[in-house]
Design an enzyme around this catalytic site. Structure first.
Site, short mmCIF file in Angstrom:
data_model
loop_
_atom_site.label_atom_id
_atom_site.label_comp_id
_atom_site.label_asym_id
_atom_site.label_seq_id
_atom_site.Cartn_x
_atom_site.Cartn_y
_atom_site.Cartn_z
N GLU A 226 24.52 -37.52 -8.93
CA GLU A 226 25.46 -36.62 -8.25
C GLU A 226 25.98 -37.25 -6.96
O GLU A 226 27.12 -37.02 -6.57
CB GLU A 226 24.77 -35.26 -7.99
CG GLU A 226 24.62 -34.48 -9.30
CD GLU A 226 23.43 -33.54 -9.36
OE1 GLU A 226 22.81 -33.26 -8.32
OE2 GLU A 226 23.11 -33.09 -10.49
N ASN B 187 13.66 -31.67 -7.37
CA ASN B 187 14.89 -31.92 -6.61
C ASN B 187 15.64 -30.59 -6.53
O ASN B 187 16.26 -30.17 -7.50
CB ASN B 187 15.73 -32.98 -7.34
CG ASN B 187 17.08 -33.21 -6.68
OD1 ASN B 187 17.35 -32.68 -5.60
ND2 ASN B 187 17.93 -33.99 -7.33
P1 13P Z 1 18.00 -30.60 -14.23
O1 13P Z 1 16.50 -30.55 -14.35
O2 13P Z 1 18.59 -29.34 -13.67
O3 13P Z 1 18.66 -31.05 -15.50
O4 13P Z 1 18.35 -31.71 -13.13
C1 13P Z 1 17.74 -32.95 -13.22
C2 13P Z 1 18.03 -33.70 -11.99
O5 13P Z 1 19.17 -34.07 -11.72
C3 13P Z 1 16.90 -33.98 -11.09
O6 13P Z 1 17.24 -34.90 -10.11
#
Ligand code: 13P
Length: 254
Positions: free
Chosen positions: A102, A12
């Site tokens: 998010e 992502n």
């Molecule tokens: P990180 O790997 O940066 O912690 O993010 C995880 C995430 O939100 C993937 O969708």
């Protein structure tokens, strides 16, 4: 892992990358994937909308899948700024992330809305990567299981199948923080997710559905996380922006 679910390593990229960054990342991954004679994992990248088409071209014929990071519930219409699942499918996507924490936070997305997005994705022939996970306050209050159960039953459309659905368990407090739950904590939530999926979609689809872990997954911890019985890969943020790290995570499945 040990079971017959094929691990899925999904990146992502979030709101990161100019065209040149995205293209070099995609090309580096495509090159590695093409050199792999018989990969034992599936790989998917989910760039920002501006890069989806170009990244799609860069990974064409590599076996790497393409995904969006969100979609609208409608197929088309007066929804300024939105992108539909049909549009994603039209430019070569096979996947779309829905309900990322998010988006739940930044855009006030609810389980009901996420379920409608997932249903739209499935109807457009995409596999919906449905994200769920508790906040730190919820974990501290001992509410993790309840939150995960509520989000799962609220966000997964009726009639979801192992082929059109992936669940990503992403504890909100582990995203981008360098912190992760213990291996035992991850496994117990994943086992709960599979148990709840069994009630929702039946044993065969629940057993075939890939449940990814997300939140500070990196080359150093990927192998032990992915080795857990009910963890079938990862949804990776920060570490998916570096070809070397993302590839190293994928190699943890080998
Ligand atoms: P990180 O790997 O940066 O912690 O993010 C995880 C995430 O939100 C993937 O969708």
């Amino acid at each position: 892992m040990p079971n017959d679910r094929r691990p899925l390593i999904a990146g992502n990229w979030k709101m990161n990358g100019q065209k040149s960054d995205g293209l070099s990342l995609a090309e580096a991954l495509a090159q590695r994937m093409k050199a792999e004679s018989d990969p034992v994992f599936d790989m998917v990248v989910c760039p920002p909308f501006t890069l989806v088409a170009d990244v799609g071209n860069a990974i064409a014929d590599s076996g790497i899948g393409l995904g969006g990071q969100d979609c609208h519930t409608a197929e088309n219409g007066a929804h300024t700024g939105d992108i539909s699942a049909t549009m994603l499918s039209d430019i070569g996507c096979g996947f779309v992330i829905v309900g990322h924490s998010e988006r739940r936070t930044d855009h006030g997305e609810t389980d009901l809305g996420v379920k409608a997005k997932a249903a739209a994705a499935q109807a457009a022939g995409l596999c919906a990567i449905i994200c769920i996970g508790e906040t730190e306050a919820e974990r501290d209050a001992g509410q993790t299981f309840d939150v995960v159960k509520t989000q799962l039953s609220g966000s997964v459309p009726d009639g979801s199948t192992a082929a059109n659905t992936v669940i990503a368990y992403e504890p909100v407090w582990a995203i981008g923080t360098g912190r992760t739950p213990s291996l035992e904590e991850v496994q117990e939530v994943h086992a709960l997710i599979r148990e709840e999926l069994t009630k929702a979609v039946g044993e065969s689809h629940a057993n075939g559905t890939r449940v990814l872990y997300g939140g500070s997954m990196k080359p150093e911890n990927a192998r032990e996380l992915i080795a857990l019985e009910d963890v079938d890969g990862g949804l990776i943020g920060g570490a998916s922006l570096k070809a070397e790290d993302f590839w190293a995570i994928a190699q943890s499945c080998v």
